[in-house]
Design an enzyme around this catalytic site. Structure first.
Site, mmCIF file in Angstrom:
data_model
loop_
_atom_site.group_PDB
_atom_site.id
_atom_site.type_symbol
_atom_site.label_atom_id
_atom_site.label_comp_id
_atom_site.label_asym_id
_atom_site.label_seq_id
_atom_site.Cartn_x
_atom_site.Cartn_y
_atom_site.Cartn_z
ATOM 1 N N THR A 105 -3.034 2.973 5.594
ATOM 2 C CA THR A 105 -4.355 2.798 6.389
ATOM 3 C C THR A 105 -4.282 2.177 7.545
ATOM 4 O OG1 THR A 105 -5.084 1.334 4.715
ATOM 5 C CG2 THR A 105 -5.666 3.634 4.443
ATOM 6 N N SER A 147 -8.467 -8.937 6.793
ATOM 7 C CA SER A 147 -8.329 -9.931 5.873
ATOM 8 C C SER A 147 -8.647 -11.191 6.010
ATOM 9 C CB SER A 147 -7.015 -9.807 5.157
ATOM 10 O OG SER A 147 -6.690 -8.438 4.548
ATOM 11 N N GLU A 160 1.015 -1.194 -0.114
ATOM 12 C CA GLU A 160 0.071 -0.078 -0.082
ATOM 13 C C GLU A 160 0.845 1.251 -0.022
ATOM 14 O OE1 GLU A 160 -2.728 2.482 3.172
ATOM 15 O OE2 GLU A 160 -3.045 0.376 3.092
#
Length: 403
Positions: free
Chosen positions: A250, A379, A187
């Site tokens: 994030t 996840s 990310e």
């Protein structure tokens, strides 16, 4: 490169998809069957507690699949339905969960290989379908795929896109982006590709070092050596730290990101004064709601009188690691595992300590009555959590667990 213009152009391409393909209901049924759990729903309905025998499980009130992850997986499933014969690739793991990624492999979705530290796109041909994962892809990867004539299915979480918008604002106004994250994390690699000048900081200790450099100066080369690989090409700490904006990966700890923002705001206030602060610091709001909710739930969970904690999620999952940190900081014996397969039987567990390699622990379930906290990263499907809890109940019921 004008990344904003490129993204705008890509959004209007007939080969770019971000909303799915109309197979939502069919895919929803598959997702429910493969990833949801009646046991987990039972625990939710029982005020997030369940006792069987000598074990009481306390489940965090926010855990597991977040909206962005569920959306990404559903879009990947829809992509396979919509393109039943085309070759489909994903540029990285769709999410940081081995069971989900293995399921995609079973559906004949190919993963871009990494060769000598770089992704190898040589096998991707014109007309292939390429999925961008939940944590995004670099703008350079998007451009390569677009130029190659691929069909791009973008499952990037909107919260990640929000961070990209923030660093693009920094770039437009000539601010250096201070990115709270792990510079190797997919990310953050993607986010930094949308930034102009940037510096990635892992924690408050590194932020304090930068603060001291801004206020008091220091040796430029020492600074560059310390943050090697974590800054943009041509970055100069003597010139590029006068105007900064803060953004974040994030999945980082919310409290640490907020502290980092306040630290740099105070630093610029001290250096330039209250009348000039707005020309030298750009505020931010890029903390993901789902990450925050799971961390808040974990803080609530560790307030209970727990004997031990089990944190379930991919070993490369940043948000899961931060949940583990919360338990460890409270001195609660805590075990980070990625699936029920890590419970090896005979009261043995294979787990990953913070900043360590996978290790095996014997007699991990003490004798007598136990209060066990359980949470999972964003996840992790409920089915995986169910498997772990069921194995704990079974393990504790065996004589070997009492040794």
């Amino acid at each position: 490169m004008d990344t904003k213009a490129f993204k705008r152009s890509l959004n209007h391409s007939e080969n770019y998809y971000r909303q799915g393909f109309g197979h939502k209901d069919e895919v929803a049924g598959m997702m429910t069957s493969e990833y949801q759990s009646s046991l987990i729903q039972e625990i939710r309905d029982n005020n997030y507690e369940l006792t069987r025998g000598d074990v009481t499980i306390y489940l965090a009130e926010a855990f597991g699949f977040c909206w962005g992850v569920e959306r990404a997986v559903a879009m990947a499933y829809e992509t396979r339905k919509h393109f039943p014969t085309e070759k489909i690739w994903v540029t990285n793991e769709i999410i940081h969960n081995p069971s989900v990624n293995n399921r995609l492999k079973e559906m004949n979705v190919h993963f871009i290989e990494v060769v000598d530290g770089d992704k190898d796109f040589s096998g991707v041909a014109n007309g292939d379908v390429v999925i961008l994962p939940a944590f995004g892809a670099t703008v350079q990867e998007m451009q390569l795929l677009n130029d190659r004539g691929c069909t791009i299915v973008d499952t990037t979480c909107p919260w990640v896109s929000k961070v990209w918008n923030s660093v693009e604002k920094h770039k437009k106004k000539n601010y250096t982006s201070i990115i709270h994250g792990k510079y190797k994390h997919e990310e953050t690699v993607a986010t930094s590709s949308f930034a102009g000048t940037y510096l990635v900081l892992l924690n408050l200790e590194e932020a304090e070092y930068v603060r001291n450099y801004i206020l008091h100066g220091g040796d430029r080369q020492t600074f560059l050596d310390k943050f090697k690989n974590a800054y943009s090409e041509g970055f100069d700490p003597d010139k590029d730290l006068d105007r900064v904006g803060v953004a974040n990966q994030t999945t980082m700890l919310k409290s640490e990101t907020e502290q980092m923002g306040k630290l740099f705001e105070q630093t610029m206030l001290e250096k330039f004064g209250p009348t000039e602060i707005n020309d030298h610091f750009m505020s931010f709001n890029t903390i993901c709601d789902a990450t925050q909710e799971r961390q808040d739930a974990m803080f609530d969970l560790v307030e209970k009188d727990l004997d031990l904690m089990v944190v379930i999620g991919g070993f490369n999952s940043s948000n899961t690691t931060h949940l583990q940190e919360i338990a460890v900081e409270r001195n609660i014996p805590s075990y980070h595992i990625d699936s029920g397969d890590r419970l090896l039987g005979n009261n043995v567990i294979a787990h990953k300590p913070l900043d360590g390699e996978i290790t095996t622990q014997t007699h991990w379930l003490p004798a007598g009555k136990l209060k066990i906290g359980v949470t999972s990263g964003a996840s992790t499907p409920d089915k995986v959590v169910e498997d772990v809890i069921a194995k704990i109940f079974a393990e504790k019921a065996q004589p070997a667990a009492l040794v």
